[in-house]
Design a protein around this motif. Structure first.
Motif, short mmCIF file in Angstrom:
data_model
loop_
_atom_site.label_atom_id
_atom_site.label_comp_id
_atom_site.label_asym_id
_atom_site.label_seq_id
_atom_site.Cartn_x
_atom_site.Cartn_y
_atom_site.Cartn_z
N TYR A 1 43.44 30.92 55.12
CA TYR A 1 44.02 30.96 53.77
C TYR A 1 45.17 31.95 53.70
O TYR A 1 46.22 31.65 53.15
N THR A 2 44.98 33.14 54.28
CA THR A 2 46.04 34.15 54.22
C THR A 2 47.25 33.74 55.05
O THR A 2 48.38 34.01 54.66
N LYS B 1 48.26 30.62 55.63
CA LYS B 1 48.95 29.57 54.89
C LYS B 1 49.71 30.15 53.71
O LYS B 1 50.82 29.71 53.39
N LYS B 2 49.13 31.14 53.06
CA LYS B 2 49.79 31.76 51.92
C LYS B 2 51.05 32.52 52.37
O LYS B 2 52.06 32.50 51.69
N LYS C 1 53.77 30.02 53.20
CA LYS C 1 54.31 29.43 51.99
C LYS C 1 55.32 30.37 51.33
O LYS C 1 56.32 29.93 50.78
N ASN C 2 55.08 31.67 51.40
CA ASN C 2 55.96 32.65 50.76
C ASN C 2 57.22 32.92 51.56
O ASN C 2 58.17 33.49 51.04
#
Length: 71
Positions: free
Chosen positions: A62-63, A65-66, A69-70
């Motif tokens: 999750y981290t 991918k986040k 994305k940023n």
């Protein structure tokens, strides 16, 4: 040393899962011995470690991918 840094979240959550598995066996457990996971403390701890590792992998994915994305 790089292995520990790469998998630090998984290691931490695995340790917490093992502690949680032992606490579950100690406080709730299975009085009859018929329960597959909670009848013995070692199976409960192993199950907790596996669940903690999987939770750590989910957090890491999750981290990552986040962060992608940023960028």
């Amino acid at each position: 040393m790089t292995f520990l840094l790469k998998y630090k979240i998984e290691i931490i959550t695995s340790i917490l899962g093992g502690i949680g598995g032992y606490a579950y066996w100690f406080y709730i457990g299975c009085s009859t011995g018929a329960c597959a996971i909670t009848a013995n403390w070692h199976t409960s701890v192993i199950y907790g470690i596996i669940m903690g590792f999987l939770m750590g992998q989910m957090i890491t994915d999750y981290t990552k991918k986040k962060q992608e994305k940023n960028v």
